[in-house]
Design a protein around this motif. Structure first.
Motif, short mmCIF file in Angstrom:
data_model
loop_
_atom_site.label_atom_id
_atom_site.label_comp_id
_atom_site.label_asym_id
_atom_site.label_seq_id
_atom_site.Cartn_x
_atom_site.Cartn_y
_atom_site.Cartn_z
N PHE A 87 0.77 -1.10 -0.06
CA PHE A 87 -0.10 -0.02 -0.10
C PHE A 87 0.79 1.22 0.21
N GLY A 88 2.11 1.19 0.00
CA GLY A 88 3.05 2.39 0.01
C GLY A 88 3.07 3.07 1.08
N GLN A 89 2.77 2.75 2.20
CA GLN A 89 2.77 3.47 3.43
C GLN A 89 3.83 3.04 4.39
N ASP A 90 4.53 4.19 4.75
CA ASP A 90 5.60 3.81 5.74
C ASP A 90 5.56 4.72 7.07
N ASP A 91 4.56 5.64 7.09
CA ASP A 91 4.45 6.74 8.10
C ASP A 91 2.86 6.34 8.42
N PHE A 92 2.28 6.09 9.44
CA PHE A 92 1.32 5.62 9.87
C PHE A 92 0.81 5.54 11.34
N VAL A 93 -0.36 5.75 11.76
CA VAL A 93 -0.71 5.53 13.18
C VAL A 93 -1.66 4.33 13.15
N VAL A 94 -1.28 3.43 13.97
CA VAL A 94 -1.84 1.86 14.26
C VAL A 94 -3.18 2.20 15.26
N VAL A 95 -4.38 1.66 15.00
CA VAL A 95 -5.38 1.59 15.88
C VAL A 95 -5.87 0.38 16.25
N SER A 96 -5.54 0.06 17.62
CA SER A 96 -5.72 -1.24 18.28
C SER A 96 -5.81 -0.86 19.78
N GLN A 97 -6.20 -2.26 20.49
CA GLN A 97 -5.94 -1.94 21.95
C GLN A 97 -4.68 -1.95 22.28
N PRO A 98 -4.17 -1.37 23.60
CA PRO A 98 -2.90 -0.96 23.96
C PRO A 98 -1.97 -2.04 23.73
N PHE A 99 -2.25 -3.40 24.29
CA PHE A 99 -1.46 -4.50 24.07
C PHE A 99 -0.89 -4.86 22.55
N HIS A 100 -1.93 -4.64 21.75
CA HIS A 100 -1.53 -4.97 20.13
C HIS A 100 -0.82 -3.80 19.51
N ALA A 101 -1.34 -2.70 20.03
CA ALA A 101 -0.76 -1.37 19.20
C ALA A 101 0.63 -1.24 19.67
N GLU A 102 1.21 -1.88 20.99
CA GLU A 102 2.68 -1.75 21.14
C GLU A 102 3.25 -2.73 20.28
N ARG A 103 2.82 -3.94 20.05
CA ARG A 103 3.60 -4.86 19.22
C ARG A 103 3.63 -4.40 17.96
N ALA A 104 2.61 -3.77 17.54
CA ALA A 104 2.58 -3.35 15.88
C ALA A 104 3.45 -2.24 15.70
N VAL A 105 3.63 -1.53 16.67
CA VAL A 105 4.38 -0.32 16.53
C VAL A 105 5.84 -0.71 16.55
N PHE A 106 5.92 -1.62 17.50
CA PHE A 106 7.46 -2.10 17.75
C PHE A 106 7.90 -2.76 16.33
N LEU A 107 7.15 -3.69 15.74
CA LEU A 107 7.49 -4.41 14.53
C LEU A 107 7.80 -3.17 13.42
N ALA A 108 6.83 -2.26 13.41
CA ALA A 108 7.03 -1.44 12.15
C ALA A 108 8.29 -0.68 12.41
N ARG A 109 8.46 -0.18 13.61
CA ARG A 109 9.81 0.85 13.72
C ARG A 109 11.08 -0.06 13.60
N ARG A 110 11.03 -1.46 14.14
CA ARG A 110 12.15 -2.40 13.73
C ARG A 110 12.47 -2.58 12.27
N LEU A 111 11.28 -2.52 11.60
CA LEU A 111 11.29 -2.48 10.23
C LEU A 111 11.51 -1.31 9.31
N GLY A 112 12.01 -0.05 10.02
CA GLY A 112 12.26 1.01 9.65
C GLY A 112 11.19 2.05 9.10
N MET A 113 9.94 1.76 9.74
CA MET A 113 8.76 2.73 9.31
C MET A 113 8.63 3.64 10.55
N ARG A 114 7.96 4.64 10.33
CA ARG A 114 7.72 5.69 11.25
C ARG A 114 6.15 5.30 11.60
N ALA A 115 6.10 4.59 12.75
CA ALA A 115 4.61 4.50 13.31
C ALA A 115 4.48 4.92 14.59
N SER A 116 2.95 5.27 14.87
CA SER A 116 2.89 5.56 16.44
C SER A 116 1.47 4.83 16.37
#
Length: 181
Positions: A87-116
């Protein structure tokens, strides 16, 4: 861009987690986002997380034209990698419950994306202990996935994410709404 990640849909309580994500997002980002990517499992004919999220968002007044479905977000890793590579997006906001959002942001940042993240409230469910135990396993798996350079089950071809006109703040300016950084 705001990425909604999938949630298990059960016959007992079909939209507990989903509704919490949708309602929290709509209240916090109403009129401030230009696109939504709803990503989740669609591996069986009778089970479709992206369409369920899309339906709820449209019912809440989100214009259908700015909701893009990712039907191959089988795991959080898949959703994160596909957000960038399909989808060509590397700067995004993940919407989820806290426990899941933390994991998604962790993965995205480790893969070089700008996520919050925007953390929706946790679902009220009798299975909360099961959810927490699953998350412990999922976090360990996320680390293994990164170490092994795991790839999504299906990558697919590139898809455009339609954006609302730029008279609203850009998704990167919405990051300050996020309680999780």
């Amino acid at each position: 861009l705001h990425v909604f990640t999938g949630v298990e849909i059960s016959a007992i309580d079909p939209l507990t987690s989903l509704g919490a994500r949708d309602n929290a997002t709509l209240k916090a980002i109403a009129g401030r986002v230009r696109a939504l990517l709803v990503s989740g499992d669609n591996s069986r004919k009778s089970y479709n997380e992206p369409d369920a999220m899309r339906r709820d968002l449209i019912a809440a007044g989100v214009p259908a034209a700015y909701i893009t479905c990712d039907y191959a977000g089988f795991r959080t890793l898949d959703s994160v990698i596909r957000a960038r590579e399909v989808f060509g997006q590397d700067d995004f906001v993940v919407v989820s419950q806290p426990f899941h959002a933390e994991r998604a942001v962790f993965l995205a940042r480790r893969l070089g994306m700008r996520a919050s993240a925007f953390a929706a409230r946790n679902p009220r469910t009798r299975a909360w202990l099961k959810v927490r135990l699953r998350e412990v396993l999922a976090r360990n798996l996320a680390i293994c996935d990164l170490l092994s350079h795991k790839r999504p089950k299906f990558l697919g071809s590139n898809e455009a994410v339609p954006l609302q006109p730029n008279n609203e703040p850009s998704p990167s300016k919405v990051h300050n709404l996020s309680p999780l950084r």
